[in-house]
Design a protein around this motif. Structure first.
Motif, PDB file in Angstrom:
ATOM      1  N   GLU A   1       6.391   7.905   1.619  1.00  0.00           N
ATOM      2  CA  GLU A   1       6.933   7.607   2.950  1.00  0.00           C
ATOM      3  C   GLU A   1       5.826   7.126   3.892  1.00  0.00           C
ATOM      4  N   ILE A   2       4.656   7.765   3.826  1.00  0.00           N
ATOM      5  CA  ILE A   2       3.541   7.347   4.676  1.00  0.00           C
ATOM      6  C   ILE A   2       3.099   5.933   4.323  1.00  0.00           C
ATOM      7  N   GLN A   3       3.028   5.632   3.023  1.00  0.00           N
ATOM      8  CA  GLN A   3       2.633   4.300   2.578  1.00  0.00           C
ATOM      9  C   GLN A   3       3.658   3.251   3.004  1.00  0.00           C
ATOM     10  N   LYS A   4       4.923   3.590   2.904  1.00  0.00           N
ATOM     11  CA  LYS A   4       5.978   2.667   3.325  1.00  0.00           C
ATOM     12  C   LYS A   4       5.876   2.370   4.815  1.00  0.00           C
ATOM     13  N   ARG A   5       5.650   3.408   5.614  1.00  0.00           N
ATOM     14  CA  ARG A   5       5.526   3.212   7.059  1.00  0.00           C
ATOM     15  C   ARG A   5       4.295   2.376   7.391  1.00  0.00           C
ATOM     16  N   SER A   6       3.188   2.602   6.672  1.00  0.00           N
ATOM     17  CA  SER A   6       1.968   1.834   6.929  1.00  0.00           C
ATOM     18  C   SER A   6       2.171   0.351   6.604  1.00  0.00           C
ATOM     19  N   LYS A   7       2.888   0.075   5.501  1.00  0.00           N
ATOM     20  CA  LYS A   7       3.160  -1.319   5.143  1.00  0.00           C
ATOM     21  C   LYS A   7       4.024  -1.997   6.200  1.00  0.00           C
ATOM     22  N   GLU A   8       5.029  -1.288   6.697  1.00  0.00           N
ATOM     23  CA  GLU A   8       5.889  -1.866   7.728  1.00  0.00           C
ATOM     24  C   GLU A   8       5.104  -2.152   9.000  1.00  0.00           C
ATOM     25  N   ALA A   9       4.216  -1.235   9.367  1.00  0.00           N
ATOM     26  CA  ALA A   9       3.398  -1.453  10.561  1.00  0.00           C
ATOM     27  C   ALA A   9       2.451  -2.637  10.358  1.00  0.00           C
ATOM     28  N   ALA A  10       1.848  -2.731   9.166  1.00  0.00           N
ATOM     29  CA  ALA A  10       0.938  -3.854   8.894  1.00  0.00           C
ATOM     30  C   ALA A  10       1.689  -5.182   8.895  1.00  0.00           C
ATOM     31  N   LEU A  11       2.907  -5.173   8.342  1.00  0.00           N
ATOM     32  CA  LEU A  11       3.710  -6.400   8.334  1.00  0.00           C
ATOM     33  C   LEU A  11       4.088  -6.818   9.751  1.00  0.00           C
ATOM     34  N   ARG A  12       4.403  -5.841  10.580  1.00  0.00           N
ATOM     35  CA  ARG A  12       4.763  -6.143  11.963  1.00  0.00           C
ATOM     36  C   ARG A  12       3.582  -6.733  12.723  1.00  0.00           C
ATOM     37  N   VAL A  13       2.401  -6.172  12.502  1.00  0.00           N
ATOM     38  CA  VAL A  13       1.196  -6.687  13.159  1.00  0.00           C
ATOM     39  C   VAL A  13       0.888  -8.098  12.672  1.00  0.00           C
ATOM     40  N   ALA A  14       1.048  -8.338  11.365  1.00  0.00           N
ATOM     41  CA  ALA A  14       0.773  -9.670  10.815  1.00  0.00           C
ATOM     42  C   ALA A  14       1.717 -10.717  11.396  1.00  0.00           C
ATOM     43  N   MET A  15       2.995 -10.341  11.572  1.00  0.00           N
ATOM     44  CA  MET A  15       3.958 -11.281  12.142  1.00  0.00           C
ATOM     45  C   MET A  15       3.620 -11.603  13.597  1.00  0.00           C
TER      46      MET A  15
END
Length: 722
Positions: free
Chosen positions: A675-689
């Motif tokens: 769950e922590i890894q999933k949340r981190s990926k979503e945050a990184a994707l949001r920042v990249a966008m």
């Protein structure tokens, strides 16, 4: 009363200035009353430790409640002791210096030949043996016994005087175990055994120590106590030179050591030498003393406290959100994140879709339940459909129905369309009451029963998988054993063994097992087919039975039929699960069963507690680990994987609570990390966008960036039925 360190444990005194309506904490099995929750928890945890002893049976390593149950059962057994034997037994017990075992044996031998009034035995008359009962004992040089004959076929009814040699004693009137229980219950002091004062007076037994014991014992406040002279350290004797009379009870010699065993690591000095006592872990966390091995424990990360809602409302926030997420299908409410729910509750606008849908879903459930709330809106002739405009009217009807003054005071504000201006704690209190009413609804209970049945069926299927796997391993082991025996025989091991015969013997079991297995499969297939047909008929009957029955009373009149239907449904569900996983591999079957069991949520349980009684929670759909203080007034959370690892490394397995907490965290470690890894990926994707939008050419006008804090405004209930 159970014994603590071989001594009676005094109960807490009841407060004298209690008010009639004052809320207190009561211990169920001792009726102790506490005002402070911390004192109550401390006492309960002491009672739960296996340090108590049953006073009557001497059983140790019990909890307080288990010792109480043991004493109650032993007390009932002791009350069955023959009344006619009480007085002679108590006279032998009073001030006896024997151990319990020796005392019971001595009394048993004496009772074997006891000829007292009321004793039932056999007597000889006219060379015949008849049952009789001693009515009176005549004291002479040779005692005579007046007996009453009890044989209903004997014409002789009058009493007869018999000599001792004319009487035949029956077997021991009570067991030695019952005799020991009676001795323990009748005394308050051992070696010498001293009777309770009232019991001794009732049977006319002296309560003062005899002359030969007066130097060793004395009376204080009516109780017998041991006279012990304290010796100086220089006058101490070796253990071999200690007089027997100095320590009347040999068990008391190590009393001090027994008291410290398992609780401290200090040195106890005896006979001029020091000795470090070994501790048996785990023990209570608060009793764990710092040691060199604790250096490897890491430092725990500080908790995060940045909640948008007030601290005292975090518990209600988590409870309401967890209920909506766990039973979203029942409520027809699609899932949403805890962060969005928290922001929506704190928002000042009234018609936030997430808040409206949450209230409407709970209200719709109460309407479908046809309960008190359904009757209330029927009286006001409301429509059954709740919309974005009319939801506040239904909410006001609910608050009027509950009659809770704290909530009803805000009805006028809600009717004016200013729900968003209510305080956060009021909003959460309303939602909390809605959830409480939903939990009492019949629809929720039916859903819970269905989930429990499904969970039991899945657990049974997983258990069958484990049993089948174990059976296959045993068969494989037997097959390899038979093959190795055949190879040894063919290589010349053993005396005069024909290799051909060995080959035949090796093949025979395999062939027989194959035939038996094939026959078993045929029988199993036929039985399963018949069972499936019967279960199908039972399921059809269950579907049609409510239509055929006139009312609920007819259903309640046949509870056995309902149980049969439940068993048939359980078997049918179990067979459906087996058919689903039949063509899958071992790993796929295990993964499927674990996933389906996880979906059937009955309730959310805490992970455990740390040494300070702080409770740790993990909720699905949120990667944080929440920490609730012991008084439930403060909440915090751990957010990252580093904080999780630091928490795991800081738990001391020497303590009972932290050992259990660490085990649970290790079990959930993979899920939490995912769950922590999933949340981190979503945050990184949001920042990249966001960065990609900023890199666009200035000739192209970039759209305005969305504020993550306002993501809850885009919520759409996809599970809502129109």
């Amino acid at each position: 009363m159970p014994l603590y360190k071989r001594k009676p444990f005094p109960l807490a005194e009841k407060p004298t200035d209690l008010k009639p309506n004052e809320l207190v904490f009561r211990v169920r099995f001792t009726n102790e009353i506490f005002r402070d929750y911390g004192d109550y928890v401390k006492q309960i945890n002491l009672y739960r430790q296996r340090i108590w002893m049953c006073k009557l049976t001497g059983k140790s390593n019990l909890t307080y409640e288990e010792a109480l149950v043991s004493e109650k059962a032993a007390g009932k057994e002791a009350q069955r002791f023959p009344k006619e034997l009480m007085a002679p037994v108590l006279r032998d017990v009073q001030f006896s210096m024997l151990s319990l075992k020796d005392l019971a044996n001595t009394i048993a031998i004496k009772l074997q030949g006891c000829l007292s009034e009321g004793s039932e035995l056999y007597g000889t008359m006219n060379s015949c043996v008849y049952p009789c009962k001693i009515v009176r004992v005549l004291e002479n040089e040779k005692p005579l016994y007046e007996v009453a004959w009890q044989d209903k076929y004997d014409k002789v009814r009058e009493n007869t005087l018999l000599k001792e040699e004319d009487l035949i004693v029956k077997k021991l009137p009570c067991s030695k175990g019952a005799l020991k229980l009676f001795i323990r219950e009748s005394t308050y002091h051992s070696i010498p055994w001293v009777l309770h004062d009232k019991l001794a007076k009732d049977h006319g037994i002296p309560t003062h120590p005899p002359e030969e014991l007066k130097g060793r014992f004395s009376l204080q406040d009516g109780l017998v106590v041991t006279n012990r002279k304290r010796k100086k350290s220089g006058d101490r004797k070796n253990d071999a030179e200690v007089d027997k009379d100095e320590f009347l009870d040999p068990k008391r010699k190590n009393t001090g050591r027994e008291q410290h065993k398992g609780f401290t690591n200090e040195e106890i000095f005896e006979n001029g030498t020091s000795e470090t006592l070994p501790i048996k872990y785990p023990i209570d966390d608060l009793l764990v003393q710092p040691s060199d091995s604790d250096i490897q424990l890491t430092e725990r990360s500080p908790l995060r406290w940045d909640f948008n809602v007030p601290m005292h409302c975090v518990g209600d926030l988590l409870m309401v959100w967890d209920f909506c997420i766990s039973f979203g299908r029942l409520l027809q409410l699609s899932p949403f994140s805890l962060e969005d729910f928290e922001n929506a509750v704190c928002h000042k606008e009234s018609n936030v879709v997430l808040i409206v849908e949450s209230h409407a879903a709970l209200l719709r459930l109460l309407i479908k339940d046809n309960g008190e709330y359904f009757t209330a809106i029927q009286k006001k002739k409301r429509k059954s459909k709740i919309t974005l405009i009319t939801w506040t009217e239904y909410l006001c009807d609910f608050l009027e129905m509950t009659g809770i003054a704290e909530l009803s005071a805000h009805i006028s504000t809600i009717k004016r369309g200013h729900y968003g201006l209510l305080d956060v704690h009021v909003k959460l209190a309303i939602l909390r009451e809605l959830v409480a009413q939903a939990l009492e609804s019949d629809l929720f209970k039916e859903k819970l029963d269905e989930d429990m049945d499904k969970r039991q069926a899945l657990a049974a299927a997983r258990r069958d998988e484990a049993l089948e796997e174990g059976r296959k391993r045993r068969e494989e082991k037997e097959r390899l054993k038979i093959q190795s025996t055949g190879k040894d025989a063919m290589n010349g091991h053993g005396n005069s063994v024909d290799p051909l015969n060995v080959k035949k013997n090796v093949d025979a079991p395999k062939k027989g097992s194959d035939d038996s297995e094939s026959e078993l499969e045929d029988v199993t297939f036929k039985n399963a087919k018949k069972q499936k047909i019967n279960e199908k008929d039972a399921a059809e009957y269950m579907d049609d039975s409510p239509k055929k029955s006139a009312n609920k009373d007819e259903m309640e009149e046949s509870p056995e039929k309902c149980k049969d239907h439940q068993r048939a449904a359980h078997k049918m569900r179990k067979n459906e699960i087996k058919e689903t996983i039949e063509n899958r591999s071992k790993e796929q079957r295990k993964e499927y069963l674990d996933r389906e069991i996880e979906k059937t949520i009955i309730r959310t349980n805490p992970l455990g507690k740390d040494r300070d009684y702080n409770t740790y929670w993990f909720f699905r759909r949120d990667a944080r680990i929440f920490v609730e203080s012991s008084d439930s007034m403060r909440w915090g959370y751990y957010y990252t994987k580093d904080e999780l690892d630091a928490l795991l490394g800081s738990l001391n397995v020497k303590g009972v609570r932290e050992r259990a907490l660490k085990k649970q965290l290790e079990n959930f470690y993979g899920k939490i990390s995912l769950e922590i890894q999933k949340r981190s990926k979503e945050a990184a994707l949001r920042v990249a966008m966001e960065e990609a939008v900023l890199r666009r050419s200035t000739r192209v006008r970039a759209p305005p960036r969305d504020n993550p804090a306002l993501a809850f405004l885009k919520y759409i209930n996809k599970w809502k039925e129109e």
